[in-house]
Write a protein that holds these residues in place. Structure first.
Motif, PDB file in Angstrom:
ATOM      1  N   LYS A  26       0.814  -1.218   0.000  1.00 56.79           N
ATOM      2  CA  LYS A  26       0.000   0.000   0.000  1.00 56.79           C
ATOM      3  C   LYS A  26       0.848   1.269   0.000  1.00 56.79           C
ATOM      4  N   THR A  27       1.970   1.257   0.703  1.00 58.80           N
ATOM      5  CA  THR A  27       2.793   2.459   0.778  1.00 58.80           C
ATOM      6  C   THR A  27       3.318   2.870  -0.600  1.00 58.80           C
ATOM      7  N   PRO A  28       3.905   1.960  -1.400  1.00 57.52           N
ATOM      8  CA  PRO A  28       4.325   2.386  -2.737  1.00 57.52           C
ATOM      9  C   PRO A  28       3.163   2.865  -3.612  1.00 57.52           C
ATOM     10  N   LEU A  29       1.990   2.271  -3.416  1.00 59.37           N
ATOM     11  CA  LEU A  29       0.823   2.694  -4.181  1.00 59.37           C
ATOM     12  C   LEU A  29       0.466   4.141  -3.861  1.00 59.37           C
ATOM     13  N   TRP A  30       0.366   4.471  -2.582  1.00 59.30           N
ATOM     14  CA  TRP A  30      -0.031   5.821  -2.192  1.00 59.30           C
ATOM     15  C   TRP A  30       1.030   6.863  -2.552  1.00 59.30           C
ATOM     16  N   VAL A  31       2.288   6.494  -2.406  1.00 59.97           N
ATOM     17  CA  VAL A  31       3.358   7.424  -2.783  1.00 59.97           C
ATOM     18  C   VAL A  31       3.356   7.627  -4.303  1.00 59.97           C
ATOM     19  N   SER A  32       3.089   6.580  -5.061  1.00 55.88           N
ATOM     20  CA  SER A  32       3.022   6.710  -6.522  1.00 55.88           C
ATOM     21  C   SER A  32       1.851   7.595  -6.942  1.00 55.88           C
ATOM     22  N   LEU A  33       0.737   7.480  -6.261  1.00 56.58           N
ATOM     23  CA  LEU A  33      -0.388   8.375  -6.558  1.00 56.58           C
ATOM     24  C   LEU A  33      -0.018   9.822  -6.247  1.00 56.58           C
TER      25      LEU A  33
END
Length: 81
Positions: A26-33
């Motif tokens: 989830k962390t890479p997903l939110w940072v990518s967004l």
């Protein structure tokens, strides 16, 4: 310039894989967004004065934001880094 970009992609790949190995997707997903939003904002601001060069710079800024933000989170999460 090609060398900097390839190093950035490699670094981002390594940091993202570190989060995946920690079973945190989830962390890479939110940072990518967040990086997409940075890319959009920087692209809109730089597109006028720099034209297509501004879009390239916006992409570089967003990729740097993505890598640095993930790296800082990873260092804080892994105390012995």
């Amino acid at each position: 310039m090609v060398h900097c970009w390839s190093l950035g992609i490699f670094g981002l790949k390594v940091v993202t894989q570190a989060f995946f190995s920690l079973k945190d997707t989830k962390t890479p997903l939110w940072v990518s967004l967040g990086a997409v939003i940075v890319n959009l904002g920087a692209g809109l601001m730089l597109m006028g004065p720099m034209r297509h060069g501004g879009l390239a710079l916006a992409t570089t800024i967003a990729a740097t934001f993505n890598f640095l933000f993930l790296f800082v989170i990873l260092v804080r999460r892994i105390k012995w880094f």
